[in-house]
Design a protein around this motif. Structure first.
Motif, PDB file in Angstrom:
ATOM      1  N   ILE A 129       0.858  -1.187   0.000  1.00  0.00           N
ATOM      2  CA  ILE A 129       0.000   0.000   0.000  1.00  0.00           C
ATOM      3  C   ILE A 129       0.897   1.241   0.000  1.00  0.00           C
ATOM      4  O   ILE A 129       1.717   1.424   0.888  1.00  0.00           O
ATOM      5  N   LYS A 130       0.731   2.075  -1.015  1.00  0.00           N
ATOM      6  CA  LYS A 130       1.572   3.254  -1.156  1.00  0.00           C
ATOM      7  C   LYS A 130       0.691   4.502  -1.124  1.00  0.00           C
ATOM      8  O   LYS A 130      -0.208   4.654  -1.948  1.00  0.00           O
ATOM      9  N   VAL A 131       0.967   5.378  -0.158  1.00  0.00           N
ATOM     10  CA  VAL A 131       0.155   6.578   0.036  1.00  0.00           C
ATOM     11  C   VAL A 131       0.961   7.805  -0.388  1.00  0.00           C
ATOM     12  O   VAL A 131       2.137   7.939  -0.052  1.00  0.00           O
ATOM     13  N   VAL A 132       0.299   8.694  -1.120  1.00  0.00           N
ATOM     14  CA  VAL A 132       0.940   9.914  -1.608  1.00  0.00           C
ATOM     15  C   VAL A 132       0.015  11.103  -1.346  1.00  0.00           C
ATOM     16  O   VAL A 132      -1.194  11.016  -1.569  1.00  0.00           O
ATOM     17  N   PHE A 133       0.570  12.197  -0.853  1.00  0.00           N
ATOM     18  CA  PHE A 133      -0.159  13.456  -0.718  1.00  0.00           C
ATOM     19  C   PHE A 133       0.159  14.314  -1.938  1.00  0.00           C
ATOM     20  O   PHE A 133       1.328  14.587  -2.210  1.00  0.00           O
ATOM     21  N   GLU A 134      -0.863  14.736  -2.656  1.00  0.00           N
ATOM     22  CA  GLU A 134      -0.705  15.637  -3.793  1.00  0.00           C
ATOM     23  C   GLU A 134      -1.238  17.006  -3.367  1.00  0.00           C
ATOM     24  O   GLU A 134      -2.382  17.121  -2.934  1.00  0.00           O
ATOM     25  N   ILE A 135      -0.397  18.029  -3.472  1.00  0.00           N
ATOM     26  CA  ILE A 135      -0.728  19.359  -2.974  1.00  0.00           C
ATOM     27  C   ILE A 135      -0.591  20.370  -4.104  1.00  0.00           C
ATOM     28  O   ILE A 135       0.414  20.389  -4.807  1.00  0.00           O
ATOM     29  N   TYR A 136      -1.623  21.209  -4.268  1.00  0.00           N
ATOM     30  CA  TYR A 136      -1.588  22.264  -5.283  1.00  0.00           C
ATOM     31  C   TYR A 136      -1.402  23.607  -4.579  1.00  0.00           C
ATOM     32  O   TYR A 136      -2.214  23.990  -3.741  1.00  0.00           O
ATOM     33  N   GLN A 137      -0.334  24.308  -4.955  1.00  0.00           N
ATOM     34  CA  GLN A 137      -0.021  25.585  -4.309  1.00  0.00           C
ATOM     35  C   GLN A 137       0.060  26.687  -5.360  1.00  0.00           C
ATOM     36  O   GLN A 137       0.688  26.533  -6.406  1.00  0.00           O
ATOM     37  N   ASP A 138      -0.575  27.814  -5.059  1.00  0.00           N
ATOM     38  CA  ASP A 138      -0.543  28.977  -5.943  1.00  0.00           C
ATOM     39  C   ASP A 138       0.797  29.692  -5.775  1.00  0.00           C
ATOM     40  O   ASP A 138       1.134  30.179  -4.700  1.00  0.00           O
ATOM     41  N   MET A 139       1.561  29.763  -6.856  1.00  0.00           N
ATOM     42  CA  MET A 139       2.872  30.406  -6.817  1.00  0.00           C
ATOM     43  C   MET A 139       2.844  31.820  -7.399  1.00  0.00           C
ATOM     44  O   MET A 139       3.881  32.470  -7.512  1.00  0.00           O
ATOM     45  N   THR A 140       1.666  32.305  -7.782  1.00  0.00           N
ATOM     46  CA  THR A 140       1.552  33.612  -8.446  1.00  0.00           C
ATOM     47  C   THR A 140       2.179  34.748  -7.637  1.00  0.00           C
ATOM     48  O   THR A 140       2.921  35.567  -8.195  1.00  0.00           O
TER      49      THR A 140
END
Length: 249
Positions: free
Chosen positions: A130-141
Motif C-alpha cells: 500500500i503506497k500513500v501519496v499526498f498531492e498538494i496544489y499551491q498557488d505560486m503567483t
C-alpha cells in the motif's frame, strides 16, 4: 543547484511524513473515504493549516484517490499518472502547471497564473504493497509577481523555499494546535476533579472576594444556606446568609 533542489524535496518529504505520522492512523489512509469517513478526514486535514496559497489536496492510495477536496474524484483511479508513479518509487516531485484549464479546475480564483503540483510520498503504512501519496496544489503567483517586479532570476529558489516554508508552518501550527488541545483537556479534567472533591465535603465551604461576596460554594453550603445562582452578576453577601444581617458583623 540540482543537489540543493533534491535536498529541499527530501526535507519536505521528511517534514510531511513526520507530522502526518503523529496525527493520522493507517486506517485514515486506506480505502476511499465517503460519507462520515470523508468528513472525519476533512476535519483532520483542516488542522493542517496549509494557508491561503494551498488550493487543493489529494490523497492517493496506490493509483486510487481516497480523498480530495473535489468529492467526485474519490475512488477514481489514474494508473498512468507519471508523477504518481515516481512518488510510489519514493521520489518527491514538484512541477509548475501552465494549463489554464487545470488551474481553473483546482480553484475558482481566476488570478492564479502559476500553480505548482507537489507529490509527497508517505512512509506510514506497515503493508508495503500500500503506497500513500499526498498531492498538494499551491498557488505560486505571488512569488512570481515579486520576482517580476525585481527582475530577478531566482524563481527556482523561491519555489523550493516557499514549499519548505509552507510545510514548516504546517508543522508548527499543527503541533501547537495539538499541544493546546491536550493542555485544554488536562485543565478541564483537573477542574472537574477539584469540583467533584469540593462537592463531596459535608462541611459548609464558601470562597469570598474582598467585598464579602460569595463567589464559590460547595453543595452543602448551597443547600443549607439556600444560596442563589452564584454565576449571576448580582452580589451574594456572605454576612447575609451566614448571619442574617444586611451589614458585616
Amino acid at each position: 543547484g540540482k543537489n540543493t533542489l533534491q535536498y529541499a524535496l527530501h526535507y519536505t518529504t521528511d517534514l510531511v511524513n513526520e507530522n502526518i505520522k503523529h496525527h493520522f492512523t493507517e486506517g485514515d489512509l486506506i480505502g476511499a473515504k465517503t460519507g462520515n469517513e470523508y468528513d472525519s478526514l476533512a476535519d483532520k486535514i483542516s488542522h493542517l493549516s496549509f494557508g491561503g496559497d494551498i488550493h487543493n489536496i489529494v490523497i492517493w492510495n496506490n493509483d486510487t484517490i481516497i480523498w480530495s477536496k473535489e468529492k467526485e474524484l474519490v475512488n477514481q483511479s489514474f494508473p498512468e499518472n507519471s508523477a504518481l508513479i515516481k512518488a510510489h518509487g519514493g521520489e518527491t516531485s514538484a512541477e509548475l502547471i501552465d494549463s489554464v484549464n487545470i488551474r481553473k479546475s483546482v480553484s475558482a480564483d481566476k488570478n492564479i497564473a502559476y500553480l505548482m503540483e507537489l507529490y509527497v510520498p508517505l512512509n506510514l503504512i506497515s503493508n508495503k504493497d500500500i503506497k500513500v501519496v499526498f498531492e498538494i496544489y499551491q498557488d505560486m503567483t505571488p512569488f512570481y509577481e515579486a520576482i517580476s517586479k525585481n527582475k530577478q532570476t531566482v524563481w527556482l529558489w523561491t519555489i523550493i523555499g516557499s514549499v519548505v516554508a509552507t510545510l514548516i508552518f504546517l508543522g508548527i501550527i499543527w503541533n501547537a494546535s495539538g499541544r493546546i488541545e491536550m493542555q485544554t483537556k488536562e485543565i478541564t479534567r483537573s477542574k472537574q476533579d477539584w469540583e467533584d472533591t469540593f462537592d463531596t465535603i459535608t462541611d459548609l465551604i464558601t470562597i469570598h472576594d474582598k467585598d464579602c461576596n460569595i463567589i464559590q460554594a460547595n453543595r452543602s453550603a448551597r443547600e443549607i444556606l439556600n444560596l442563589p445562582d452564584l454565576t449571576a452578576k448580582s452580589s451574594v453577601k456572605c454576612f447575609k446568609y451566614y448571619h442574617g444581617t444586611e451589614k458585616p458583623p
